[in-house]
Enzyme design. Structure first.
Site, mmCIF file in Angstrom:
data_model
loop_
_atom_site.group_PDB
_atom_site.id
_atom_site.type_symbol
_atom_site.label_atom_id
_atom_site.label_comp_id
_atom_site.label_asym_id
_atom_site.label_seq_id
_atom_site.Cartn_x
_atom_site.Cartn_y
_atom_site.Cartn_z
ATOM 1 N N HIS A 160 -4.108 1.248 0.782
ATOM 2 C CA HIS A 160 -4.295 1.993 1.983
ATOM 3 C C HIS A 160 -3.538 1.257 3.010
ATOM 4 O O HIS A 160 -4.038 1.563 4.500
ATOM 5 C CB HIS A 160 -6.031 2.068 2.421
ATOM 6 C CG HIS A 160 -6.379 3.287 3.079
ATOM 7 N ND1 HIS A 160 -6.785 3.020 4.405
ATOM 8 C CD2 HIS A 160 -6.287 4.567 2.831
ATOM 9 C CE1 HIS A 160 -7.253 4.421 4.735
ATOM 10 N NE2 HIS A 160 -6.637 5.010 3.908
ATOM 11 N N LYS A 162 -0.861 0.222 5.871
ATOM 12 C CA LYS A 162 0.293 1.039 6.403
ATOM 13 C C LYS A 162 0.963 0.094 7.510
ATOM 14 O O LYS A 162 0.813 0.115 8.452
ATOM 15 C CB LYS A 162 -0.677 1.963 7.378
ATOM 16 C CG LYS A 162 -1.568 3.010 6.877
ATOM 17 C CD LYS A 162 -2.319 3.808 7.772
ATOM 18 C CE LYS A 162 -3.480 4.507 6.837
ATOM 19 N NZ LYS A 162 -4.363 3.831 6.264
ATOM 20 N N ASP A 167 13.935 -6.276 7.804
ATOM 21 C CA ASP A 167 14.824 -7.755 7.864
ATOM 22 C C ASP A 167 13.892 -9.186 8.037
ATOM 23 O O ASP A 167 14.281 -10.022 8.445
ATOM 24 C CB ASP A 167 15.590 -7.863 9.095
ATOM 25 C CG ASP A 167 16.905 -6.676 8.866
ATOM 26 O OD1 ASP A 167 16.969 -6.145 7.960
ATOM 27 O OD2 ASP A 167 17.495 -6.344 9.912
#
Length: 215
Positions: A160, A162, A167
């Site tokens: 879950h 996010k 880089d």
């Protein structure tokens, strides 16, 4: 007279505590400046908020003028959180590590694919159940050369997270799912942070831990 001069020298100072603090301010600021110069530059942070009023115009995303007379899509990046997020992903030059619950926003999937085409090393971690949901772009990403993708393989729980790392120096995280509904309907947030090696290092270690676990 000498008596007056002596009394003036011996007279107590009635300067207020505030004025004494102001006299010490230059030395305090100099000391703080020295500390900051030793510690390095401060982190650069900004926040994006959703929903957007419209999806971005495809021509605008390409940097080209729109030929539609009454185009209802967004052309102004300053008014589009999605366009600003896409610009951050588009800045990737070496690595792009994406760890998100679901990906159904075609514009974001296209940005990931474009990074791979630029020879950026792209890794994606996502939820196995959401990967097969209607409208998911995960199967297309899995077929894209240069994109390596792994899922959690856990039916009893969801992957879950996010967040994404650009880089290894810029962190993108927040409530925002990479979906069209999150862009246009939901109240969501994304924080973009760079110049914070401690925080970014924590997210990097979490990504690497999951990457190994889901091998």
């Amino acid at each position: 007279s000498k008596a007056v001069r002596r009394s003036a020298r011996s007279a107590p100072s009635y300067a207020s505590p505030a004025s004494r603090r102001w006299r010490r301010a230059p030395a305090f600021c100099a000391a703080m400046g020295a500390c900051l110069s030793i510690a390095g530059p401060l982190p650069q942070q900004r926040a994006l908020f959703f929903p957007d009023r419209a999806m971005p115009c495809r021509q605008a995303l390409k940097g080209q003028p729109c030929r539609r007379k009454h185009c209802t899509y967004e052309h102004d990046a300053s008014r589009s959180s999605l366009m600003q997020l896409l610009a951050v992903i588009g800045d990737a030059t070496t690595t792009l590590d994406v760890c998100v619950f679901t990906i159904t926003c075609n514009e974001l999937a296209d940005a990931i694919i474009a990074a791979a085409k630029r020879k950026v090393r792209v890794r994606v971690i996502t939820d196995d159940i959401q990967a097969t949901s209607q409208g998911s772009d995960v199967s297309e990403l899995a077929r894209t050369p240069g994109v390596t993708l792994r899922t959690d393989h856990q039916k009893e729980a969801h992957m879950h997270h996010k967040f994404a790392l650009v880089d290894g120096t810029t962190l993108v995280n927040g409530s925002f799912n990479w979906t069209r509904a999150a862009v246009l309907t939901n109240y969501e947030n994304v924080a973009i942070t760079s110049g914070a090696p401690g925080l970014i290092g924590e997210y990097t270690r979490e990504f690497e831990r999951l990457w190994r676990a889901f091998a």
